[in-house]
Write a protein that holds these residues in place. Sequence first.
Motif, PDB file in Angstrom:
ATOM      1  N   GLY A  66       0.199  14.458   5.544  1.00  9.40           N
ATOM      2  CA  GLY A  66      -0.578  13.435   4.851  1.00  9.40           C
ATOM      3  C   GLY A  66       0.200  12.203   4.459  1.00  9.40           C
ATOM      4  N   ARG A  67       1.494  12.145   4.808  1.00 12.44           N
ATOM      5  CA  ARG A  67       2.307  10.986   4.425  1.00 12.44           C
ATOM      6  C   ARG A  67       2.017   9.765   5.295  1.00 12.44           C
ATOM      7  N   THR A  68       1.575  10.019   6.533  1.00  8.13           N
ATOM      8  CA  THR A  68       1.396   8.946   7.499  1.00  8.13           C
ATOM      9  C   THR A  68       0.127   9.192   8.295  1.00  8.13           C
ATOM     10  N   GLN A  85       4.779  14.195   9.825  1.00  8.17           N
ATOM     11  CA  GLN A  85       4.386  13.271   8.761  1.00  8.17           C
ATOM     12  C   GLN A  85       2.869  13.160   8.661  1.00  8.17           C
ATOM     13  N   THR A 140       8.669   4.719  10.040  1.00  6.93           N
ATOM     14  CA  THR A 140       7.965   5.642   9.152  1.00  6.93           C
ATOM     15  C   THR A 140       8.913   6.455   8.286  1.00  6.93           C
ATOM     16  N   VAL A 160      -6.379   9.986   8.902  1.00  9.45           N
ATOM     17  CA  VAL A 160      -7.127   9.145   7.975  1.00  9.45           C
ATOM     18  C   VAL A 160      -8.584   9.187   8.394  1.00  9.45           C
ATOM     19  N   PRO A 217       3.464   4.036   5.679  1.00  4.06           N
ATOM     20  CA  PRO A 217       2.489   5.127   5.701  1.00  4.06           C
ATOM     21  C   PRO A 217       1.480   5.040   6.847  1.00  4.06           C
ATOM     22  N   PRO A 269       0.829  -1.213   0.000  1.00  2.00           N
ATOM     23  CA  PRO A 269       0.000   0.000   0.000  1.00  2.00           C
ATOM     24  C   PRO A 269       0.858   1.255   0.000  1.00  2.00           C
ATOM     25  N   ALA A 270       0.389   2.272  -0.716  1.00  2.00           N
ATOM     26  CA  ALA A 270       1.158   3.508  -0.838  1.00  2.00           C
ATOM     27  C   ALA A 270       0.619   4.627   0.034  1.00  2.00           C
ATOM     28  N   THR A 271      -0.625   4.505   0.512  1.00  2.00           N
ATOM     29  CA  THR A 271      -1.246   5.565   1.303  1.00  2.00           C
ATOM     30  C   THR A 271      -1.702   5.007   2.653  1.00  2.00           C
ATOM     31  N   PRO A 272      -1.936   5.893   3.619  1.00  2.35           N
ATOM     32  CA  PRO A 272      -2.418   5.415   4.915  1.00  2.35           C
ATOM     33  C   PRO A 272      -3.723   4.628   4.822  1.00  2.35           C
ATOM     34  N   GLU A 283      -4.984   2.978   2.222  1.00  2.00           N
ATOM     35  CA  GLU A 283      -4.737   1.683   1.581  1.00  2.00           C
ATOM     36  C   GLU A 283      -4.099   0.709   2.566  1.00  2.00           C
TER      37      GLU A 283
END
Length: 222
Positions: free
Chosen positions: A184-186, A180, A97, A208, A103, A9-12, A14
Amino acid sequence: MSDDTTDTPATPLEALDQLLAGNRRFTGGTPRHPNQDAGRRADTAYAQHPFAVLLGCSDSRLAAEIIFDQGLGDLFVVRTAGHAVGPEVLGSIEYGTKVLGSPLVVVLGHDACGAIAATRGAVENGTIARGYVRDVIERVTPSVLAAQAAGVSENDGFIDTHVRHTVDLLLDRSRELADQVASGRTAVVGLSYRLAEGSVRPVVARGVDLPAAAARATAPAS
């Protein structure tokens, strides 16, 4: 390359979706046991890219890769009694992280938690634990006191309060993690696990959309 490797997964969101889907497979008795073969072992021998950092309780019934149906290299797991937070825990989470690029950070509480039971006993009866167990109790005490002040009497309420306090503590103590999340990265999510059912439920989230994640939690396992 392992034949059963899943996409990272690339996003939190996901990442959270993948965790919750794995837990649904586990509770439904249909685990896939992904990323657990010789190919995956070879793939991760010299590099790791876990999609989630998981801070959980040091409990023999709470094996993260099993209850979330994940495999080698998927989760960066940090465990302490009562998911108590100290400098080494914060450093481990920041490593997961910032350096490894996960993420998502998950704080995983559970029912029948011995650390919370011991802390409630210490607070209510004035008992003092011996050795380093006392340090664990001291770190959990603020959560127990806050729950009592809010009129909480049920065990689930103490568990949820401690999960929320741990999430807030991570973000208060770690500027790196807070930045982070702000960018929005984490995301940082608190979950509660039921030992008998094997299921998790969302408690709190930072970075999220928890309602969206909770809705996905009831969807059929993929």
